[in-house]
Design a protein around this motif. Structure first.
Motif, short mmCIF file in Angstrom:
data_model
loop_
_atom_site.label_atom_id
_atom_site.label_comp_id
_atom_site.label_asym_id
_atom_site.label_seq_id
_atom_site.Cartn_x
_atom_site.Cartn_y
_atom_site.Cartn_z
N ALA A 15 8.57 19.06 -33.92
CA ALA A 15 8.98 20.44 -33.66
C ALA A 15 7.91 21.09 -32.80
O ALA A 15 6.72 20.83 -32.97
N GLY A 16 8.35 21.93 -31.85
CA GLY A 16 7.39 22.63 -31.01
C GLY A 16 8.07 23.48 -29.96
O GLY A 16 9.27 23.39 -29.74
N VAL A 17 7.27 24.30 -29.28
CA VAL A 17 7.76 25.20 -28.23
C VAL A 17 7.71 24.47 -26.90
O VAL A 17 6.74 23.78 -26.60
N TYR A 18 8.75 24.64 -26.10
CA TYR A 18 8.84 24.01 -24.78
C TYR A 18 9.34 25.03 -23.78
O TYR A 18 10.27 25.78 -24.05
N GLN A 19 8.72 25.06 -22.62
CA GLN A 19 9.14 25.97 -21.54
C GLN A 19 10.14 25.23 -20.66
O GLN A 19 9.79 24.34 -19.90
N VAL A 20 11.42 25.61 -20.77
CA VAL A 20 12.48 24.95 -20.00
C VAL A 20 12.58 25.48 -18.58
O VAL A 20 12.93 24.74 -17.67
N LEU A 21 12.30 26.76 -18.41
CA LEU A 21 12.30 27.42 -17.11
C LEU A 21 11.08 28.33 -17.07
O LEU A 21 10.52 28.65 -18.12
N PRO A 22 10.67 28.80 -15.88
CA PRO A 22 9.47 29.64 -15.81
C PRO A 22 9.46 30.82 -16.78
O PRO A 22 8.43 31.15 -17.34
N GLU A 23 10.59 31.44 -17.04
CA GLU A 23 10.65 32.61 -17.93
C GLU A 23 11.36 32.33 -19.25
O GLU A 23 11.74 33.26 -19.95
#
Length: 130
Positions: A68-76
């Motif tokens: 589990a974790g945070v992922y940046q899919v797009l710049p914002e």
């Protein structure tokens, strides 16, 4: 002050008998694990089972939490990804739905050489004990 809210995406690492992982190609030309967002009142496991039926045309059995974790899919845009190990119940045929361009089964080595986001590769490695 606005509350910080992060979308939650539940993903499944589905391996075949040869330890190849099932990946779906999305509109961003990335290969991703099957799964999707939680709907109101759903548990993560229920969401993954529903998404597997929608995206793969099969029912899956959930084994255990992998990552589990945070992922940046797009710049914002960031999402919180939760990945589970899952198994196909053997019924039906694996296909891809309308929201994906293609489907494939890839070894870990192959998956590392195509466009697969890092959090998915990390979950695949954990599923394979690597």
């Amino acid at each position: 002050m606005e509350n910080y809210r992060l979308p939650i995406s539940i993903k499944g690492v589905l391996l075949d008998a040869l330890d190849r992982v099932c990946l779906l190609k999305n509109e961003r030309n990335e290969w991703e694990l099957p799964g999707g967002y939680l709907e109101p009142g759903e548990s993560p496991e229920q969401a993954l089972m529903r998404e597997a039926e929608e995206e793969l045309g099969i029912r899956v059995l959930i084994s255990h939490l992998l990552d589990a974790g945070v992922y940046q899919v797009l710049p914002e845009k960031e999402i919180f990804i939760v990945a589970y190990r899952c198994f196909w119940d053997g019924e039906g045929k694996v296909t891809h739905g309308e929201e994906h361009i293609d489907i494939g089964w890839f070894s870990l080595e192959q998956a590392q050489n195509i466009h697969v986001p890092y959090p998915y590769l990390r979950a695949i490695r954990k599923s394979l004990g690597k």
